[in-house]
Design an enzyme around this catalytic site. Structure first.
Site, PDB file in Angstrom:
ATOM      1  N   LYS A  46       6.219  -4.769  -3.190  1.00 27.13           N
ATOM      2  CA  LYS A  46       7.651  -4.555  -2.998  1.00 27.13           C
ATOM      3  C   LYS A  46       8.039  -4.567  -1.528  1.00 27.13           C
ATOM      4  CE  LYS A  46      11.739  -3.291  -4.456  1.00 27.13           C
ATOM      5  NZ  LYS A  46      12.452  -4.477  -4.950  1.00 27.13           N
TER       6      LYS A  46
ATOM      7  N   CYS B 253       0.852  -1.188   0.000  1.00 29.08           N
ATOM      8  CA  CYS B 253       0.000   0.000   0.000  1.00 29.08           C
ATOM      9  C   CYS B 253       0.888   1.237   0.000  1.00 29.08           C
ATOM     10  CB  CYS B 253      -0.941   0.100   1.184  1.00 29.08           C
ATOM     11  SG  CYS B 253      -2.168  -1.193   1.248  1.00 29.08           S
TER      12      CYS B 253
ATOM     13  N   ASN C 103      -2.338   2.537   5.456  1.00 28.85           N
ATOM     14  CA  ASN C 103      -1.453   1.420   5.140  1.00 28.85           C
ATOM     15  C   ASN C 103      -1.193   0.672   6.435  1.00 28.85           C
ATOM     16  OD1 ASN C 103       0.641  -0.267   4.357  1.00 28.85           O
ATOM     17  ND2 ASN C 103       2.174   1.351   4.269  1.00 28.85           N
ATOM     18  N   GLY C 104      -1.428  -0.630   6.461  1.00 30.19           N
ATOM     19  CA  GLY C 104      -1.218  -1.405   7.682  1.00 30.19           C
ATOM     20  C   GLY C 104      -2.420  -2.289   7.951  1.00 30.19           C
TER      21      GLY C 104
ATOM     22  N   GLU D 135       8.383 -15.479  -9.420  1.00 28.52           N
ATOM     23  CA  GLU D 135       7.794 -14.165  -9.151  1.00 28.52           C
ATOM     24  C   GLU D 135       7.272 -13.492 -10.411  1.00 28.52           C
ATOM     25  OE1 GLU D 135      10.023 -12.005  -5.456  1.00 28.52           O
ATOM     26  OE2 GLU D 135      11.256 -12.384  -7.183  1.00 28.52           O
TER      27      GLU D 135
ATOM     28  N   GLU E   8      17.510 -18.457  -5.383  1.00 30.52           N
ATOM     29  CA  GLU E   8      17.139 -17.114  -5.838  1.00 30.52           C
ATOM     30  C   GLU E   8      16.701 -17.142  -7.311  1.00 30.52           C
ATOM     31  OE1 GLU E   8      16.332 -14.338  -4.826  1.00 30.52           O
ATOM     32  OE2 GLU E   8      16.767 -12.874  -6.368  1.00 30.52           O
TER      33      GLU E   8
ATOM     34  N   TRP F 116      -2.727  -2.827  -1.738  1.00 32.07           N
ATOM     35  CA  TRP F 116      -2.410  -4.262  -1.800  1.00 32.07           C
ATOM     36  C   TRP F 116      -3.313  -4.885  -0.750  1.00 32.07           C
ATOM     37  CZ3 TRP F 116      -0.544  -8.240   1.281  1.00 32.07           C
ATOM     38  CH2 TRP F 116       0.008  -9.347   0.619  1.00 32.07           C
TER      39      TRP F 116
ATOM     40  N   LYS G 200      13.081 -15.929  -8.633  1.00 33.98           N
ATOM     41  CA  LYS G 200      12.913 -14.879  -9.656  1.00 33.98           C
ATOM     42  C   LYS G 200      11.938 -15.318 -10.738  1.00 33.98           C
ATOM     43  CE  LYS G 200      13.943 -12.057  -8.303  1.00 33.98           C
ATOM     44  NZ  LYS G 200      14.515 -11.598  -7.098  1.00 33.98           N
TER      45      LYS G 200
ATOM     46  N   HIS H  58      17.847 -37.155  -3.779  1.00 39.11           N
ATOM     47  CA  HIS H  58      17.009 -37.626  -2.668  1.00 39.11           C
ATOM     48  C   HIS H  58      15.535 -37.283  -2.860  1.00 39.11           C
ATOM     49  CE1 HIS H  58      20.530 -38.884  -0.496  1.00 39.11           C
ATOM     50  NE2 HIS H  58      21.065 -37.681  -0.641  1.00 39.11           N
TER      51      HIS H  58
ATOM     52  N   ARG I 173       4.333  -0.642  -4.515  1.00 44.21           N
ATOM     53  CA  ARG I 173       3.998  -1.061  -3.154  1.00 44.21           C
ATOM     54  C   ARG I 173       2.669  -1.810  -3.094  1.00 44.21           C
ATOM     55  NH1 ARG I 173       6.910   1.612   0.751  1.00 44.21           N
ATOM     56  NH2 ARG I 173       5.295   1.102   2.248  1.00 44.21           N
TER      57      ARG I 173
HETATM   58  C1  G6P Z   1       8.930  -8.746  -0.761  1.00 44.48           C
HETATM   59  C2  G6P Z   1       9.509  -8.456  -2.123  1.00 44.48           C
HETATM   60  C3  G6P Z   1      10.806  -9.234  -2.321  1.00 44.48           C
HETATM   61  C4  G6P Z   1      11.773  -8.931  -1.193  1.00 44.48           C
HETATM   62  C5  G6P Z   1      11.152  -9.217   0.175  1.00 44.48           C
HETATM   63  C6  G6P Z   1      12.024  -8.720   1.319  1.00 44.48           C
HETATM   64  O1  G6P Z   1       8.463 -10.047  -0.712  1.00 44.48           O
HETATM   65  O2  G6P Z   1       8.579  -8.785  -3.135  1.00 44.48           O
HETATM   66  O3  G6P Z   1      11.393  -8.864  -3.551  1.00 44.48           O
HETATM   67  O4  G6P Z   1      12.928  -9.701  -1.351  1.00 44.48           O
HETATM   68  O5  G6P Z   1       9.901  -8.531   0.285  1.00 44.48           O
HETATM   69  O6  G6P Z   1      12.096  -7.325   1.263  1.00 44.48           O
HETATM   70  P1  G6P Z   1      13.199  -6.445   1.942  1.00 44.48           P
HETATM   71  O7  G6P Z   1      12.824  -5.037   1.582  1.00 44.48           O
HETATM   72  O8  G6P Z   1      13.095  -6.695   3.419  1.00 44.48           O
HETATM   73  O9  G6P Z   1      14.511  -6.843   1.407  1.00 44.48           O
END
Ligand code: G6P
Length: 609
Positions: A604, A2, A100-101, A489, A482, A74, A486, A505, A27
């Site tokens: 984000k 948000c 927001n929250g 996502e 990672e 969001w 990616k 395994h 956000r």
């Molecule tokens: C969200 C984002 C990720 C990020 C994670 C941690 O899930 O979509 O891309 O890695 O938060 O965020 P931070 O700001 O704590 O690194």
């Protein structure tokens, strides 16, 4: 999670709010809305979907007024819809607010208010705040009614509130969700983060939890909920507006992948002293003596930052000789972690606002641990709540899927390993080797980026597959995780990251001609072991893409496609090997026609638990 924008000044608020919302769209982007006051009436527009839908709804006709609040959502409570989008208002449409929250006691408050006759229009937790202010407004003025309301709310909030009866002020408040006040000339901009402010001013005031501000055209007053005045310093944001632009790239994500040589340069600049084989981390100066004594590090983080932590574990254990545990921040707080004064808890967070990471460091502080941070956003809550820390200086990261923050985090972790290592057993020779090679990393990333066309072709070839297995070992095991994250996502493809040694395994059962594997297999101390794993996959008809070291011809015998990275020290290979995986995910996502900067369901900065 948000985004909130507010404006009060002398200009028309409408374009400033919309521009701010677009900057904060990463956000949250399932619905949006705004409310603008012209001194007499408040006009409200809301829409489900992205900001563009809101713009369409508003149309070409400007909304007059120089005070307003806006929100990009969001969803947490109540599905994305026009009715659930912010601003929310009271029964009489006098009080408008964006939030927001999460208000944890909203059910109970809503029931009480309903009994008193309040009628709710949305399924959100946020709306309850407007009705509470209305209820308290029967006894108190606007400001006092807000304060009385805040005393009762449980949970987290960043709030911007307007009243039709007080058109010359916006009240903002924060507890647990970020909120910044931009201080311009004869105008003030309120936002969840600096990216919506820097176009107008680089002067900001960071609100702390429990603080609220009454903001007018000509000034602001900060107090706590008991109306005790608070003096706060004005800080300067060091991001330029340019850094938050796409700069000719099709997406922020691609721009940020290409930003990585610069991001690593900025992370090591002035810190790495190659000829002495040391790293001078100014942000840790005040805990220098404690650092010499620590005998355990617990890294807490989420998402991509968590995988950076896993790479850090290998780095710190091998080169600093300090035992390291890496914990999902969301799990850490619910365990009974064994901490003492010699334990350092290190939070890694790009945004510095992730609620789980924040809760984890608060828990660690309560238990007396030394709390450190690796944070990108200057002045963010985690940066302020840690005892000491290291800023990334990677500039704003707008793409939801983290890229440059990750490589920047890795370069800082390698400097931390260097620093702690040189305080302990690491020799000058080893220190010089690591520092010397780290200095060369930006140039080597540039070389990897030159392969982007070839990677795009590979992405095209494999974009028809619905499943991928990502495999790696030792330093590159977290890179496999990672890489899988990616592609999940931004391409919505199922992918699993696994330690390559663990593949036999279980996951190998999945392998057939339609289930390709991506092996991260640089020439390092586990190279031969990885090759055996590749052979096992090949023997079962599985296709393989390998990320291998330049000059490795043998790899072509087992892999169907190879992406080469330059040679570097084993500890630094993750800084190079992750780049092709980011590009692969990016190109697969783009080839499927997805909005890679704003993947569905994600946000984000996750400021709720
Ligand atoms: C969200 C984002 C990720 C990020 C994670 C941690 O899930 O979509 O891309 O890695 O938060 O965020 P931070 O700001 O704590 O690194």
């Amino acid at each position: 999670m948000c985004g909130i924008v507010g404006y009060i000044g002398r200009k028309e608020a409408h374009p400033i709010l919309l521009d701010g919302l677009k900057r904060l769209e990463y956000r949250g982007y399932d619905s949006a809305g705004l409310a603008i006051s012209d001194g007499k009436k408040i006009s409200v527009f809301k829409s489900a979907g992205k900001i563009i839908e809101l713009e369409k709804k508003i149309g070409k006709k400007p909304i007059s007024g120089s005070a307003g609040i806006a929100h990009t959502r969001w969803a947490t409570h109540g599905k994305p819809s026009t009715k659930n989008s912010h601003p929310h208002c009271d029964c009489n449409k006098n009080i408008f607010l964006v939030h927001n929250g999460i208000i944890e006691n909203y059910q109970e408050l809503k029931e009480n208010l309903s009994r008193k006759g309040h009628k709710f229009r949305s399924g959100t937790d946020s709306e309850v705040i407007a009705h509470m202010i209305e209820e308290f407004g029967k006894k108190y003025d606007f400001r006092e009614a807000v304060m009385e309301t805040l005393k009762i709310l449980k949970g987290t909030y960043g709030l911007a509130i307007m009243s039709k009866d007080f058109p010359d002020e916006i009240i903002i408040a924060r507890s647990g969700s970020p909120l910044i006040l931009g201080v311009g000339k004869g105008e003030f901009i309120i936002a969840s983060d600096a990216s919506a402010i820097i176009r107008h001013t680089n002067k900001v005031v960071y609100l702390e939890d429990g603080e609220l501000a009454v903001v007018g055209k000509d000034g602001y007053e900060i107090t706590n909920v008991r109306n005790h005045s608070i003096k706060k310093k004005i800080s300067e944001v060091d991001w330029s507006f340019d850094k938050a632009q796409k700069q000719g790239f099709e997406h922020f994500m691609l721009k940020e992948i290409f930003d990585q040589p610069g991001a690593v340069r900025d992370a090591i600049r002035g810190r790495l002293v190659a000829e002495e084989g040391v790293a001078r981390l100014g942000g840790l100066r005040n805990v220098e003596e404690e650092l010499k004594k620590i005998d355990k590090i617990i890294i807490v983080s989420c998402g991509t930052s968590y995988y950076a932590g896993l790479v850090g574990e290998y780095m710190l254990e091998e080169y600093a000789g300090v035992p390291v545990e890496v914990e999902y921040a969301s799990e850490f707080r619910y365990r009974k972690p064994i901490l003492n004064k010699r334990t350092a808890v290190l939070a890694i967070s790009q945004s510095g606002e992730t609620a789980d990471t924040l809760a984890a460091i608060r828990e660690a502080k309560n238990k007396g641990a030394l709390v450190l941070g690796i944070v990108n956003v200057v002045g963010s809550t985690i940066a302020r709540e840690t005892d000491s820390g290291i800023y990334n200086h990677a500039g704003p990261e707008i793409g939801v899927a983290s890229t440059k923050a990750f490589t920047s985090q890795l370069s800082i972790l390698s400097m931390l390993a260097l620093k702690l290592g040189r305080q302990r057993e690491m020799s000058l020779v080893m220190g010089k080797r690591i520092a010397g090679d780290l200095e060369k990393i930006p140039k080597l990333i540039e070389k990897v980026l030159k392969e982007s066309k070839a990677i795009k072709k590979i992405a095209k070839k494999y974009s028809k597959y619905g499943n991928f297995l990502y495999l790696g070992r030792k330093y590159n095991c977290p890179i496999a995780y990672e890489g899988a994250l990616k592609i999940k996502e931004i391409s919505y493809v199922h992918a699993e990251g696994y330690p390559s040694g663990e593949m036999k395994h279980g996951p190998i059962a999945l392998i057939d001609k339609d289930f390709p594997s991506i092996f991260v297999v640089p020439k390092d101390s586990v190279y031969e072991k990885n090759i055996s794993g590749m052979e096992e996959i090949k023997a079962r008809g599985g296709k393989i893409i390998a990320v291998a070291t330049q000059g490795d011809k043998e790899i072509k015998k087992v892999a169907d496609d190879v992406i080469y990275i330059p040679k570097t020290l084993e500890i630094l290979t993750p800084l190079l090997s992750v780049v092709p995986l980011q590009l692969l995910a990016y190109y697969v996502g783009v080839s499927k026609g997805y909005d890679v900067d704003k993947p569905r369901n994600l946000a984000k900065s996750v400021t709720v638990e």
